[in-house]
Design an enzyme around this catalytic site. Sequence first.
Site, PDB file in Angstrom:
ATOM      1  CE  LYS A 107      34.614 -34.945 -16.046  1.00 33.76           C
ATOM      2  NZ  LYS A 107      33.367 -34.902 -16.718  1.00 33.76           N
TER       3      LYS A 107
HETATM    4  N1  GLU Z   1      30.216 -36.402 -16.978  1.00 34.49           N
HETATM    5  C1  GLU Z   1      29.317 -35.516 -17.644  1.00 34.49           C
HETATM    6  C2  GLU Z   1      30.076 -34.323 -18.207  1.00 34.49           C
HETATM    7  O1  GLU Z   1      31.252 -34.408 -18.449  1.00 34.49           O
HETATM    8  C3  GLU Z   1      28.113 -35.142 -16.775  1.00 34.49           C
HETATM    9  C4  GLU Z   1      28.430 -34.413 -15.517  1.00 34.49           C
HETATM   10  C5  GLU Z   1      27.208 -34.256 -14.611  1.00 34.49           C
HETATM   11  O2  GLU Z   1      26.117 -34.623 -15.014  1.00 34.49           O
HETATM   12  O3  GLU Z   1      27.394 -33.751 -13.510  1.00 34.49           O
HETATM   13  O4  GLU Z   1      29.516 -33.301 -18.485  1.00 34.49           O
END
Ligand code: GLU
Length: 418
Positions: A107
């Site tokens: 993230k």
């Molecule tokens: N931000 C989204 C999550 O927390 C999607 C992450 C992604 O698609 O890689 O799952």
Amino acid sequence: MSIYTGPVFDMARTQFHRIADHLAIPADERDRLLYPKRAIAVSCPIHRDDGTTAVFQGYRVQHHLTLGPTKGGTRFAPSVDIGEVGALAVWMSWKCALAGLPYGGAKGGVTVNPHTLSRRELEALSRRYMQEMIPFVGPHTDVMAPDMGTNEQVMAWFMDTYSMYQGQTVMEIVTGKPVAVGGTLGRKEATGRGVAYLVERAMGRLGRALSGATAVIQGFGNVGAITAASLDERGVRLIGVSDHTACYADPRGLDVPALLRHVSERGALAGFSTELASDPAELLAMPCDILVPAAMERVIDAGMAQRIDCRVLAEAANGPTTPDADEVLDLRKDIFVLPDILCNAGGVIVSYFEWVQDLQQFFWDEAEVNDRLYRVLQRAFAAVLDRATRDGVSHRTAAMAIGVAKVRDAKISRGLFP
Ligand code: GLU
């Protein structure tokens, strides 16, 4: 002891140790599983529209690289710090493992309120952030996606910036792109659709039909809005909704298509109605069948866990429920919890489909995307329920235990280098 401080990482750490106790993971193995492999911090200078220069702090945390590249969203929000994105990266790992995706978690984000930037400034910040990240990401190293405060357009700028530096188009560097530049059909809707699909399964387990049930949704960004639309299609009555600008309630049911139109025109819920305005602090405590936190972490603490009055708690946000609240929910047998790493996994599952399609340059139709999405979710849902029954534990413990055990097995099989 580590750079990962703050309440959100503390929460990820507490949850992990509960799971590690449940799985009887020896003490000397735990730090290797919990602490992220890498953390990158960058300063992102941009020209403001008024001619001044502003510098924003950006981060990316890559949790583990044992199963393939890392995967996860990029958040533009004032709350972003290394502890928050670190926790979100850890949760992505358990989420990807639970869904059976060949990824570790990651993230990232920038500490900024994106609503204070003009479109040109947002583009400059997006491009500068990706440019600073180029040495650390790649289609087989770390693949970004949208999260709070970012969207398809930001992903298109990320992809373009990375590609310009490579001298060729590299679509597979990010997911959640517009369909016109290698995005997949169904990605934008995937998280919300997945939430509604799982809510339907959960209500089915409770012997309840979705049609005529009531829902309350906190958060009306992409995830909250698509969840509202998908539940509305299934005949659910939305009786309460909020975002960072407004909160509305109506026991007769809010007009979901009108809310969606308002938000697509105005960018937020504010200004939709004066008569329906309601107290946001009381939203989560409204009696309803389906409660959907779809905004921030830690909105359901122990006190709120006593007060919520729903049959299904569908965690569309990441980390909405604190470990103290979990203790309360474990004692309350009246609430069916769809834990975040299951409930909102639709997004990263379809991100995986997007990455696969980009790598193969072979694109699927939307029915195929949705069909495969529901199959993966159904498998994960059944695995969580079976495990919870078998071990006599909560759905969260079951979901996290499956995810943590998969990562641990992979680490044990690969061994510790050198
Ligand atoms: N931000 C989204 C999550 O927390 C999607 C992450 C992604 O698609 O890689 O799952």
